[in-house]
Write a protein that holds these residues in place. Structure first.
Motif, PDB file in Angstrom:
ATOM      1  N   GLY A 106      80.805  18.919 113.112  1.00 32.03           N
ATOM      2  CA  GLY A 106      80.328  20.274 113.883  1.00 32.03           C
ATOM      3  C   GLY A 106      81.585  21.317 113.364  1.00 32.03           C
ATOM      4  N   SER A 107      81.280  22.511 113.639  1.00 31.72           N
ATOM      5  CA  SER A 107      82.312  23.456 113.393  1.00 31.72           C
ATOM      6  C   SER A 107      83.282  23.490 114.499  1.00 31.72           C
ATOM      7  CB  SER A 107      81.855  24.921 112.991  1.00 31.72           C
ATOM      8  OG  SER A 107      80.918  25.430 113.998  1.00 31.72           O
ATOM      9  N   ASP A 108      82.727  22.936 115.764  1.00 33.49           N
ATOM     10  CA  ASP A 108      83.720  22.813 117.086  1.00 33.49           C
ATOM     11  C   ASP A 108      84.972  21.923 116.525  1.00 33.49           C
ATOM     12  OD1 ASP A 108      82.000  23.676 118.828  1.00 33.49           O
ATOM     13  OD2 ASP A 108      81.237  21.659 119.519  1.00 33.49           O
ATOM     14  N   PHE A 139      82.850  33.124 121.945  1.00 34.33           N
ATOM     15  CA  PHE A 139      82.387  31.823 121.967  1.00 34.33           C
ATOM     16  C   PHE A 139      83.423  31.052 122.931  1.00 34.33           C
ATOM     17  CE2 PHE A 139      81.829  27.492 119.954  1.00 34.33           C
ATOM     18  CZ  PHE A 139      80.736  27.116 120.623  1.00 34.33           C
ATOM     19  N   ASN A 169      78.135  34.531 119.622  1.00 33.13           N
ATOM     20  CA  ASN A 169      77.318  33.776 120.693  1.00 33.13           C
ATOM     21  C   ASN A 169      78.179  34.109 121.927  1.00 33.13           C
ATOM     22  OD1 ASN A 169      76.250  32.000 122.457  1.00 33.13           O
ATOM     23  ND2 ASN A 169      77.144  30.315 121.482  1.00 33.13           N
ATOM     24  N   ASP A 225      84.504  32.899 112.529  1.00 31.29           N
ATOM     25  CA  ASP A 225      83.435  31.848 112.987  1.00 31.29           C
ATOM     26  C   ASP A 225      81.958  32.297 112.690  1.00 31.29           C
ATOM     27  OD1 ASP A 225      81.545  30.285 114.359  1.00 31.29           O
ATOM     28  OD2 ASP A 225      82.728  30.171 116.072  1.00 31.29           O
ATOM     29  N   ALA A 284      78.849  31.000 112.389  1.00 30.37           N
ATOM     30  CA  ALA A 284      77.857  29.792 112.734  1.00 30.37           C
ATOM     31  C   ALA A 284      76.378  30.378 112.622  1.00 30.37           C
ATOM     32  CB  ALA A 284      77.917  29.298 114.342  1.00 30.37           C
ATOM     33  N   TYR A 285      76.270  31.765 112.805  1.00 34.15           N
ATOM     34  CA  TYR A 285      74.911  32.128 112.585  1.00 34.15           C
ATOM     35  C   TYR A 285      74.594  33.072 111.226  1.00 34.15           C
ATOM     36  CZ  TYR A 285      74.890  30.573 117.387  1.00 34.15           C
ATOM     37  OH  TYR A 285      74.879  29.711 118.615  1.00 34.15           O
ATOM     38  N   THR A 289      78.261  26.279 110.040  1.00 31.58           N
ATOM     39  CA  THR A 289      77.736  24.922 110.760  1.00 31.58           C
ATOM     40  C   THR A 289      76.354  24.685 110.106  1.00 31.58           C
ATOM     41  OG1 THR A 289      77.186  23.857 112.705  1.00 31.58           O
ATOM     42  CG2 THR A 289      76.647  26.259 112.620  1.00 31.58           C
ATOM     43  N   SER A 319      74.427  23.051 112.282  1.00 34.20           N
ATOM     44  CA  SER A 319      73.893  22.813 113.728  1.00 34.20           C
ATOM     45  C   SER A 319      72.776  23.787 113.840  1.00 34.20           C
ATOM     46  CB  SER A 319      74.770  22.934 114.805  1.00 34.20           C
ATOM     47  OG  SER A 319      75.777  21.916 114.573  1.00 34.20           O
ATOM     48  N   LYS A 320      72.967  25.067 113.148  1.00 33.71           N
ATOM     49  CA  LYS A 320      71.877  26.092 113.574  1.00 33.71           C
ATOM     50  C   LYS A 320      70.646  26.006 112.777  1.00 33.71           C
ATOM     51  CE  LYS A 320      74.815  26.450 117.105  1.00 33.71           C
ATOM     52  NZ  LYS A 320      74.585  26.344 118.422  1.00 33.71           N
ATOM     53  N   ARG A 352      76.180  16.690 113.865  1.00 35.12           N
ATOM     54  CA  ARG A 352      77.520  17.229 113.810  1.00 35.12           C
ATOM     55  C   ARG A 352      78.404  17.419 112.269  1.00 35.12           C
ATOM     56  NH1 ARG A 352      77.209  19.732 116.462  1.00 35.12           N
ATOM     57  NH2 ARG A 352      79.468  19.951 117.165  1.00 35.12           N
TER      58      ARG A 352
HETATM   59  C1  LIG Z   1      79.736  31.103 117.555  1.00 36.79           C
HETATM   60  C2  LIG Z   1      79.858  29.570 117.400  1.00 36.79           C
HETATM   61  N1  LIG Z   1      80.576  28.742 116.769  1.00 36.79           N
HETATM   62  C3  LIG Z   1      80.393  27.508 116.802  1.00 36.79           C
HETATM   63  C4  LIG Z   1      79.582  26.896 117.368  1.00 36.79           C
HETATM   64  C5  LIG Z   1      79.680  25.153 117.174  1.00 36.79           C
HETATM   65  O1  LIG Z   1      78.829  24.587 116.555  1.00 36.79           O
HETATM   66  P1  LIG Z   1      78.739  23.133 115.967  1.00 36.79           P
HETATM   67  O2  LIG Z   1      80.037  22.759 116.485  1.00 36.79           O
HETATM   68  O3  LIG Z   1      77.469  22.436 116.391  1.00 36.79           O
HETATM   69  O4  LIG Z   1      78.983  23.477 114.402  1.00 36.79           O
HETATM   70  C6  LIG Z   1      78.617  27.303 118.225  1.00 36.79           C
HETATM   71  C7  LIG Z   1      77.521  26.647 119.078  1.00 36.79           C
HETATM   72  O5  LIG Z   1      76.971  26.953 119.792  1.00 36.79           O
HETATM   73  C8  LIG Z   1      78.665  28.830 118.139  1.00 36.79           C
HETATM   74  O6  LIG Z   1      77.630  29.388 118.992  1.00 36.79           O
END
Ligand SMILES: Cc1ncc(COP(=O)(O)O)c(C=O)c1O
Length: 367
Positions: free
Chosen positions: A89-91, A115, A162, A189, A191-192, A219, A221-222, A230
């Motif tokens: 995940g990018s987390d 975030f 986000n 970041d 992610a979107y 990511t 994930s989206k 992940r």
């Molecule tokens: C802005 C932003 N960055 C990173 C993430 C992390 O995503 P993931 O760890 O699933 O890649 C999210 C997930 O909600 C997000 O909204």
């Protein structure tokens, strides 16, 4: 007196991240629009690759370099795989960046409604979180720059952000980069990013390619629909990739994740379908919610932030409870400093229609 282990300073200041709810009382299958997941699911090719990778060889360690996945990302975006680091995940990548570049005495900077993970990773690294105010729920470059001190080491910018869904155009991001001191790592970041349809938006590929102090995280994930697996990636200057590779877990992605991610990257038609779906339903949801007399922050991502009046029985908490009673889960965002709002992810057509029907019943527009 008995001695006991103590976490290092900062750790107990962290409020653990609370994920979007996924269950409603009564055990009914809910309509879950709380985590910005895609209603289209993953690419069938990704699912097939996942199944094949899971069917044999699980006793073996995965490729610690995730070479197939980094090559697939590199092909899609025209990037050198050596500059790509993958994570669970990018987390994980955001956390690794904090651990590599922040420590006690340093400051990690992010914006007011940014975030939530940024605060967590800054504190976890033993550093000090610093928050820059936003203007109209949007990152403000001048406000960020005003918070920079000689201790600032990392600036985290979710673009789009986000939970607000707002974004900074590339000129503003470039202005931020140019004005930040050279030793400050700027983390974009994105992610979107795939959802954004604005001519003045760029996720940051060129900025990373042309500076040695900017990183972009992405990511699966989206829009790729692989949140459960992940997978994230970071595009980095060579020295940053080197630092992250030194501290990451040597096998931080599983073999099925590597295989599914590579297959998903190759199925761009699936991504385009998801973008078309969002292009249709994001404006529809925004317009329908506004018709009910609620305000919506204009969003470029796959979710909208809905603002409620501060009237008991009509506020965000009351709406959340009302919707849960109908097995519909949105995201409360009080933890983001937005107690009067709920975040709604764009769902399938049926889900979108149901949520509008329920919101209409809540506001009294329809019963
Ligand atoms: C802005 C932003 N960055 C990173 C993430 C992390 O995503 P993931 O760890 O699933 O890649 C999210 C997930 O909600 C997000 O909204």
């Amino acid at each position: 007196m008995a001695l006991s282990p103590t976490p290092r300073p900062g750790v107990l200041d962290i409020d653990a991240y609370v994920p979007g709810a996924s269950q409603v009382p009564g055990g009914q299958k809910p309509i879950k629009l709380s985590s910005n997941e895609t209603p289209l699911g993953p690419s069938p090719q990704a699912v097939a690759a996942f199944s094949a990778a899971g069917a044999k060889g699980l006793e073996r360690y995965p490729d610690g370099e995730a070479a197939v996945l980094r090559a697939a990302i590199g092909r899609r975006f025209g990037l050198a795989p050596e500059r790509i680091v993958c994570g669970a995940g990018s987390d994980e990548l955001i956390s690794l960046i904090a651990h590599a570049y922040l420590g006690p005495g340093d400051e990690g900077l992010y914006t007011e409604h940014g975030f939530l993970l940024y605060r967590i990773v800054v504190l976890a690294a033993g550093a000090t979180p610093v928050v820059a105010s936003e203007t109209n729920l949007k990152a403000d470059v001048d406000a960020i720059l005003a918070k920079v001190t000689s201790r600032t080491k990392v600036v985290f910018l979710a673009n789009p952000n986000n939970p607000t869904g707002t974004y900074l155009g590339i000129d503003e991001v470039r202005r931020l980069r140019s004005a930040l001191p050279g030793n400050v790592l700027l983390v974009l970041d994105a992610a979107y990013a795939e959802y954004v349809r604005r001519n003045d938006y760029e996720a940051g590929l060129e900025l990373v390619a042309t500076t040695d102090n900017t990183v972009m995280t992405r990511t699966f994930s989206k829009i790729f629909g692989l949140a459960g697996l992940r997978i994230g990636w970071a595009y980095c200057p060579p020295a940053v990739a080197d630092a992250l590779n030194r501290i990451r877990g040597p096998f931080n992605l599983s073999a099925p994740a590597i295989a599914a991610g590579a297959a998903a990257m190759a199925d761009w038609a699936h991504i385009e379908a998801a973008v078309r779906h969002n292009d249709e339903w994001l404006p529809w949801l925004t317009a329908e919610i506004e018709k009910l007399g609620l305000s919506v922050t204009p969003s470029v991502a796959n979710f909208v932030l809905i603002h409620f009046p501060d009237t008991p029985g009509k506020d965000a908490a009351a709406c959340d409870a009302f919707l849960k009673g109908r097995a519909i889960i949105l995201r409360r965002v009080a933890g983001y400093g937005l107690p009067g709002a709920l975040r709604l992810t764009v769902g399938s057509e049926a889900e979108n229609r149901k949520v509008i029907e329920a919101l209409a019943a809540f506001t009294g527009a329809r019963s």
